[in-house]
Design an enzyme around this catalytic site. Structure first.
Site, PDB file in Angstrom:
ATOM      1  N   ARG A 122      -2.073 -10.058   8.431  1.00  0.00           N
ATOM      2  CA  ARG A 122      -1.547  -9.488   9.671  1.00  0.00           C
ATOM      3  C   ARG A 122      -2.603  -9.559  10.762  1.00  0.00           C
ATOM      4  O   ARG A 122      -3.777  -9.342  10.497  1.00  0.00           O
ATOM      5  CB  ARG A 122      -1.162  -8.022   9.441  1.00  0.00           C
ATOM      6  CG  ARG A 122       0.224  -7.858   8.890  1.00  0.00           C
ATOM      7  CD  ARG A 122       0.522  -6.472   8.405  1.00  0.00           C
ATOM      8  NE  ARG A 122       0.187  -5.400   9.331  1.00  0.00           N
ATOM      9  CZ  ARG A 122       0.479  -4.119   9.119  1.00  0.00           C
ATOM     10  NH1 ARG A 122       1.115  -3.764   8.009  1.00  0.00           N
ATOM     11  NH2 ARG A 122       0.138  -3.202   9.985  1.00  0.00           N
ATOM     12  N   ARG A 147       4.472   9.404  13.406  1.00  0.00           N
ATOM     13  CA  ARG A 147       3.051   9.157  13.603  1.00  0.00           C
ATOM     14  C   ARG A 147       2.478  10.010  14.716  1.00  0.00           C
ATOM     15  O   ARG A 147       1.286   9.937  14.984  1.00  0.00           O
ATOM     16  CB  ARG A 147       2.840   7.697  13.964  1.00  0.00           C
ATOM     17  CG  ARG A 147       2.359   6.822  12.789  1.00  0.00           C
ATOM     18  CD  ARG A 147       2.197   5.424  13.332  1.00  0.00           C
ATOM     19  NE  ARG A 147       1.323   4.590  12.577  1.00  0.00           N
ATOM     20  CZ  ARG A 147       1.717   3.651  11.732  1.00  0.00           C
ATOM     21  NH1 ARG A 147       2.982   3.492  11.459  1.00  0.00           N
ATOM     22  NH2 ARG A 147       0.818   2.869  11.149  1.00  0.00           N
ATOM     23  N   ARG A 203      -7.308   1.326  14.882  1.00  0.00           N
ATOM     24  CA  ARG A 203      -6.165   1.981  14.222  1.00  0.00           C
ATOM     25  C   ARG A 203      -6.604   3.253  13.507  1.00  0.00           C
ATOM     26  O   ARG A 203      -5.866   4.230  13.448  1.00  0.00           O
ATOM     27  CB  ARG A 203      -5.494   1.005  13.244  1.00  0.00           C
ATOM     28  CG  ARG A 203      -4.790  -0.124  14.002  1.00  0.00           C
ATOM     29  CD  ARG A 203      -4.363  -1.220  13.091  1.00  0.00           C
ATOM     30  NE  ARG A 203      -3.301  -0.804  12.207  1.00  0.00           N
ATOM     31  CZ  ARG A 203      -2.936  -1.461  11.117  1.00  0.00           C
ATOM     32  NH1 ARG A 203      -3.554  -2.575  10.793  1.00  0.00           N
ATOM     33  NH2 ARG A 203      -1.968  -1.017  10.361  1.00  0.00           N
ATOM     34  N   LYS A 240       0.695   3.192   1.628  1.00  0.00           N
ATOM     35  CA  LYS A 240       2.043   3.736   1.866  1.00  0.00           C
ATOM     36  C   LYS A 240       3.126   2.685   1.567  1.00  0.00           C
ATOM     37  O   LYS A 240       4.085   2.968   0.855  1.00  0.00           O
ATOM     38  CB  LYS A 240       2.184   4.205   3.336  1.00  0.00           C
ATOM     39  CG  LYS A 240       1.186   5.297   3.700  1.00  0.00           C
ATOM     40  CD  LYS A 240       1.385   5.796   5.128  1.00  0.00           C
ATOM     41  CE  LYS A 240       1.096   4.752   6.196  1.00  0.00           C
ATOM     42  NZ  LYS A 240      -0.289   4.255   6.225  1.00  0.00           N
ATOM     43  N   ARG A 274      -5.772  -7.346   2.748  1.00  0.00           N
ATOM     44  CA  ARG A 274      -4.305  -7.277   2.611  1.00  0.00           C
ATOM     45  C   ARG A 274      -3.668  -8.605   3.017  1.00  0.00           C
ATOM     46  O   ARG A 274      -4.061  -9.225   3.997  1.00  0.00           O
ATOM     47  CB  ARG A 274      -3.759  -6.155   3.498  1.00  0.00           C
ATOM     48  CG  ARG A 274      -2.248  -6.197   3.626  1.00  0.00           C
ATOM     49  CD  ARG A 274      -1.653  -4.901   4.055  1.00  0.00           C
ATOM     50  NE  ARG A 274      -2.070  -4.461   5.364  1.00  0.00           N
ATOM     51  CZ  ARG A 274      -1.731  -3.280   5.878  1.00  0.00           C
ATOM     52  NH1 ARG A 274      -0.993  -2.433   5.171  1.00  0.00           N
ATOM     53  NH2 ARG A 274      -2.132  -2.942   7.068  1.00  0.00           N
TER      54      ARG A 274
HETATM   55  P1  ADP Z   1      -0.302   1.004   4.236  1.00  0.00           P
HETATM   56  O1  ADP Z   1       1.183   0.715   4.167  1.00  0.00           O
HETATM   57  O2  ADP Z   1      -0.621   2.463   4.022  1.00  0.00           O
HETATM   58  O3  ADP Z   1      -0.945   0.489   5.503  1.00  0.00           O
HETATM   59  P2  ADP Z   1      -0.517  -0.922   2.017  1.00  0.00           P
HETATM   60  O4  ADP Z   1       0.440  -0.370   1.010  1.00  0.00           O
HETATM   61  O5  ADP Z   1      -0.097  -2.142   2.739  1.00  0.00           O
HETATM   62  O6  ADP Z   1      -0.992   0.244   3.042  1.00  0.00           O
HETATM   63  O7  ADP Z   1      -1.921  -1.157   1.270  1.00  0.00           O
HETATM   64  C1  ADP Z   1      -3.040  -1.685   1.969  1.00  0.00           C
HETATM   65  C2  ADP Z   1      -3.753  -2.708   1.087  1.00  0.00           C
HETATM   66  O8  ADP Z   1      -4.382  -2.047  -0.018  1.00  0.00           O
HETATM   67  C3  ADP Z   1      -2.812  -3.754   0.487  1.00  0.00           C
HETATM   68  O9  ADP Z   1      -3.500  -4.980   0.435  1.00  0.00           O
HETATM   69  C4  ADP Z   1      -2.512  -3.215  -0.929  1.00  0.00           C
HETATM   70  O10 ADP Z   1      -2.232  -4.253  -1.857  1.00  0.00           O
HETATM   71  C5  ADP Z   1      -3.819  -2.506  -1.275  1.00  0.00           C
HETATM   72  N1  ADP Z   1      -3.613  -1.274  -2.075  1.00  0.00           N
HETATM   73  C6  ADP Z   1      -2.576  -0.398  -2.004  1.00  0.00           C
HETATM   74  N2  ADP Z   1      -2.752   0.612  -2.883  1.00  0.00           N
HETATM   75  C7  ADP Z   1      -3.941   0.382  -3.512  1.00  0.00           C
HETATM   76  C8  ADP Z   1      -4.693   1.074  -4.527  1.00  0.00           C
HETATM   77  N3  ADP Z   1      -4.252   2.214  -5.039  1.00  0.00           N
HETATM   78  N4  ADP Z   1      -5.872   0.539  -4.915  1.00  0.00           N
HETATM   79  C9  ADP Z   1      -6.330  -0.632  -4.356  1.00  0.00           C
HETATM   80  N5  ADP Z   1      -5.673  -1.319  -3.409  1.00  0.00           N
HETATM   81  C10 ADP Z   1      -4.491  -0.835  -2.985  1.00  0.00           C
HETATM   82  P1  AMP Z   2       2.284  -0.188   9.928  1.00  0.00           P
HETATM   83  O1  AMP Z   2       3.059  -1.365   9.444  1.00  0.00           O
HETATM   84  O2  AMP Z   2       2.917   1.133   9.542  1.00  0.00           O
HETATM   85  O3  AMP Z   2       0.824  -0.273   9.579  1.00  0.00           O
HETATM   86  O4  AMP Z   2       2.371  -0.217  11.531  1.00  0.00           O
HETATM   87  C1  AMP Z   2       1.833  -1.299  12.267  1.00  0.00           C
HETATM   88  C2  AMP Z   2       1.828  -0.956  13.750  1.00  0.00           C
HETATM   89  O5  AMP Z   2       3.181  -0.737  14.215  1.00  0.00           O
HETATM   90  C3  AMP Z   2       1.077   0.326  14.147  1.00  0.00           C
HETATM   91  O6  AMP Z   2      -0.318   0.110  14.299  1.00  0.00           O
HETATM   92  C4  AMP Z   2       1.770   0.652  15.476  1.00  0.00           C
HETATM   93  O7  AMP Z   2       1.308  -0.177  16.526  1.00  0.00           O
HETATM   94  C5  AMP Z   2       3.216   0.270  15.197  1.00  0.00           C
HETATM   95  N1  AMP Z   2       3.985   1.422  14.645  1.00  0.00           N
HETATM   96  C6  AMP Z   2       4.533   1.515  13.414  1.00  0.00           C
HETATM   97  N2  AMP Z   2       5.146   2.706  13.264  1.00  0.00           N
HETATM   98  C7  AMP Z   2       4.973   3.380  14.429  1.00  0.00           C
HETATM   99  C8  AMP Z   2       5.336   4.679  14.893  1.00  0.00           C
HETATM  100  N3  AMP Z   2       6.030   5.545  14.119  1.00  0.00           N
HETATM  101  N4  AMP Z   2       4.970   5.031  16.152  1.00  0.00           N
HETATM  102  C9  AMP Z   2       4.305   4.191  16.943  1.00  0.00           C
HETATM  103  N5  AMP Z   2       3.889   2.972  16.571  1.00  0.00           N
HETATM  104  C10 AMP Z   2       4.227   2.555  15.317  1.00  0.00           C
END
Ligand code: ADP
Ligand code: AMP
Length: 216
Positions: free
Chosen positions: A160, A88, A171, A13, A127
């Site tokens: 992270r 969420r 999660r 995302k 990541r």
């Molecule tokens: P989210 O915001 O949904 O938690 P991220 O955008 O941070 O996910 O992506 C999670 C990890 O996967 C990151 O390390 C990113 O670089 C990698 N990633 C994202 N999209 C892809 C893809 N299409 N194929 C492989 N790796 C990806």
């Molecule tokens: P993210 O960066 O979207 O992966 O979010 C990291 C963490 O932030 C999540 O695991 C939650 O603990 C918190 N968080 C982010 N967005 C929300 C939301 N809309 N509602 C509740 N917790 C959130």
């Protein structure tokens, strides 16, 4: 154009949000990024949010909903916005709808990035994020040009705390129980569009652009 991004943690995302926000000139609003900024600045909100985030749980709705409503009232959201990580819970989605309705607005696209669980652990443990600008990389799938250094701002890349294996599992449970119901919620509102998130980053983005079209 008002967009939300749905999908499990690690679906891509944040990665897609950066690309969409640039192409369509709409602000990328990530509640996770907002909480992490508050944590690094040690604000009262950050102190509270950290308790939940470190355990892989959701920050309570009471702390999250007003934060987003405030953000959406900024001038830069007038032409649309892209929410990443919000809503969420069903309660968050209902509060968002109510807020938008009172402003004669609505969600135009709920983009669901579908990625099966077996891909997620690799994605999240690999990541790395920039501690300055939040840019997201992957040690295997999307490595930075220079090791541990952000391509965009030169900041240091870190793992992270909630991307450790034990927290990732929690999660995923939380996602299934609390966030997955939103797929039906937005489907019933005819806003849901699905994309295959197991494709390459470029191909996922192409699919998303085909859905969103050339509108701004
Ligand atoms: P989210 O915001 O949904 O938690 P991220 O955008 O941070 O996910 O992506 C999670 C990890 O996967 C990151 O390390 C990113 O670089 C990698 N990633 C994202 N999209 C892809 C893809 N299409 N194929 C492989 N790796 C990806
Ligand atoms: P993210 O960066 O979207 O992966 O979010 C990291 C963490 O932030 C999540 O695991 C939650 O603990 C918190 N968080 C982010 N967005 C929300 C939301 N809309 N509602 C509740 N917790 C959130």
């Amino acid at each position: 154009m008002n967009i939300i991004l749905l999908g499990p943690p690690g679906a891509g995302k944040g990665t897609q949000a950066k690309l969409i926000s640039e192409k369509y000139s709409i602000p990328h609003i990530s509640t996770g990024d907002i909480f992490r900024k508050n944590i690094s600045e040690k604000t009262p909100l950050g102190v509270k949010a950290k308790e939940y985030m470190d355990k892989g749980q959701l920050v309570p709705d009471e702390l999250t909903i007003d934060l987003v409503k405030d953000r959406l009232q900024s001038d830069d959201c007038k032409k649309g916005f892209l929410l990443d990580g919000f809503p969420r819970t069903v309660k968050q989605a209902e509060a968002l709808d109510e807020f938008l309705k009172s402003n004669n607005s609505q969600i135009d696209f709920a983009l669901l990035i579908e990625v099966p669980n077996e891909f997620i652990l690799d994605r999240m443990t690999g990541r790395r994020v920039c501690q300055s600008c939040g840019g997201s990389y992957h040690i295997k799938f999307n490595p930075p040009k220079e090791e541990s250094k952000c391509d965009i701002c030169g900041g240091i890349l870190i793992q992270r705390k909630d991307d450790k294996e034990e927290t990732v599992k929690e999660r995923l449970n939380v996602y299934e129980k609390q966030t997955q119901p939103l797929v039906d919620y937005y489907n019933e509102k005819n806003a849901l569009c699905k994309v295959n998130g197991t494709e390459t980053i470029d191909n996922v983005f192409k699919d998303i652009c085909n859905i969103l079209g050339s509108d701004k």
